[in-house]
Design a protein around this motif. Structure first.
Motif, mmCIF file in Angstrom:
data_model
loop_
_atom_site.group_PDB
_atom_site.id
_atom_site.type_symbol
_atom_site.label_atom_id
_atom_site.label_comp_id
_atom_site.label_asym_id
_atom_site.label_seq_id
_atom_site.Cartn_x
_atom_site.Cartn_y
_atom_site.Cartn_z
ATOM 1 N N LEU A 140 0.829 -1.216 0.000
ATOM 2 C CA LEU A 140 0.000 0.000 0.000
ATOM 3 C C LEU A 140 0.863 1.265 0.000
ATOM 4 N N VAL A 141 1.982 1.223 0.736
ATOM 5 C CA VAL A 141 2.876 2.392 0.750
ATOM 6 C C VAL A 141 3.445 2.616 -0.650
ATOM 7 N N VAL A 142 3.932 1.528 -1.295
ATOM 8 C CA VAL A 142 4.497 1.646 -2.644
ATOM 9 C C VAL A 142 3.429 2.159 -3.618
ATOM 10 N N ALA A 143 2.215 1.607 -3.518
ATOM 11 C CA ALA A 143 1.129 2.026 -4.423
ATOM 12 C C ALA A 143 0.853 3.523 -4.266
ATOM 13 N N HIS A 144 0.819 4.008 -3.015
ATOM 14 C CA HIS A 144 0.536 5.435 -2.792
ATOM 15 C C HIS A 144 1.682 6.315 -3.302
ATOM 16 N N TRP A 183 -0.715 6.088 -14.567
ATOM 17 C CA TRP A 183 -2.081 6.606 -14.382
ATOM 18 C C TRP A 183 -3.117 5.489 -14.457
ATOM 19 N N GLY A 184 -2.911 4.559 -15.408
ATOM 20 C CA GLY A 184 -3.921 3.505 -15.633
ATOM 21 C C GLY A 184 -3.887 2.419 -14.571
ATOM 22 N N VAL A 185 -2.720 2.228 -13.940
ATOM 23 C CA VAL A 185 -2.626 1.168 -12.928
ATOM 24 C C VAL A 185 -2.562 1.762 -11.522
#
Ligand SMILES: [Zn+2]
Ligand SMILES: [Zn+2]
Length: 291
Positions: free
Chosen positions: A23-27, A183-185
């Protein structure tokens, strides 16, 4: 009581470091996306927000969890794939957790019990592993119909979910470049995460009620806009196994518009609907009856 004390894991819960790291990496990647704008990236974001957001609301939620309508097998599989692309867990896990939420709403066994505070019901419940709740037998107990369906059982794997997202990443990067992939992922994934989580947090805290239901679910218009109609959550808790979530004419429910369109084409059948608000003995804000 400090905020850390208030939100610390309870019972057998433990922080799930793998999930927190993801979640940290995704943010971080979502924030980096914001500095790499392109029109193609925006289009990829909007298209995939709609596809994966609907995968959750139309597929995971109203079709698989609540079985509020039926669709042909091909459409069922496409809905499961769209929901899987949202990376909110495989079909079986999501359905089981959401059925637990309705069975024990805002009580101890509710996976995102909103009585434990806004941030627990929004994101912390995802960061805490609960070995008791997430035992495979327990998940199967709440999602027997998913376990009994060969195709859905095959799709219900975390390995498949990660492979599908990786394939989308590779495709967007190869065809339109890494900015569009971001942007898309990543930006899209984080946006759909927070939109879905707001149903569990904001729509159990702010808003109004059409029904006296005993739990904390509310109708929150801005969550409704972000989630294609899921923000009419007090309505949904009052009649969870029906296809529409809006009750009053102005409660816009885009997911219901899609289900209604499919019904008119003969592609959605056995569509369950609630009694009119004005005639529902459980309602507290009946619509004005015409004379
Ligand atoms: Zn709820
Ligand atoms: Zn529900």
């Amino acid at each position: 009581m400090s905020i850390l004390d208030r939100y610390r894991p309870e019972g057998r819960e433990k922080i799930d470091f793998a999930r927190v790291t993801f979640l940290v990496v995704a943010h971080i990647l979502a924030i980096i996306s914001l500095f790499n704008f392109s029109w193609q990236g925006l289009i990829a974001f909007l298209v995939l927000y709609a596809v994966t957001g609907m995968g959750i609301t139309f597929g995971y939620h109203r079709l698989f969890t609540h079985r509020s309508f039926k669709v042909p097998k091909l459409l069922e599989v496409l809905s499961a794939l769209a929901g899987t692309l949202a990376m909110q867990g495989n079909v079986m896990r999501w359905v089981a957790h959401h059925r637990m939420h309705h069975a024990f709403s805002d009580e101890g066994q509710d996976p995102h019990n909103s009585n434990r505070g806004f941030w627990y019901s929004h994101i912390l419940w995802v960061c805490y592993a609960n070995p008791e709740r997430d035992r495979p037998e327990e998940l199967r107990r709440f999602a027997r119909d998913i376990a009994a369906d060969k195709t859905l059982r095959m799709i219900s794997s975390d390995g498949f979910m990660i492979a599908l997202q990786a394939a989308l990443c590779a495709f967007l990067w190869a065809v339109w470049g890494w900015q569009v992939m971001l942007w898309g992922v990543w930006l899209r994934m984080v946006a759909v995460y927070h939109a879905t989580w707001l149903v569990n947090s904001a729509a159990h805290k702010w808003g109004y009620r059409n029904y006296k239901d005993g739990d904390r679910a509310t109708n929150c218009w801005w969550v409704g806009l972000l989630t294609f109609g899921e923000g009419w959550h007090n309505n949904h808790h009052a009649h969870s196994n029906v296809a529409p979530a809006g009750r009053q004419w102005w409660e816009l429910d885009v997911t219901w518009l899609l289900i209604k369109s499919l019904r008119s084409l003969g592609l959605a059948t056995d569509v369950k609907t609630p009694p009119p608000l004005a005639l529902d003995p459980n309602s507290i804000r009946p619509a004005r009856r015409s004379a």
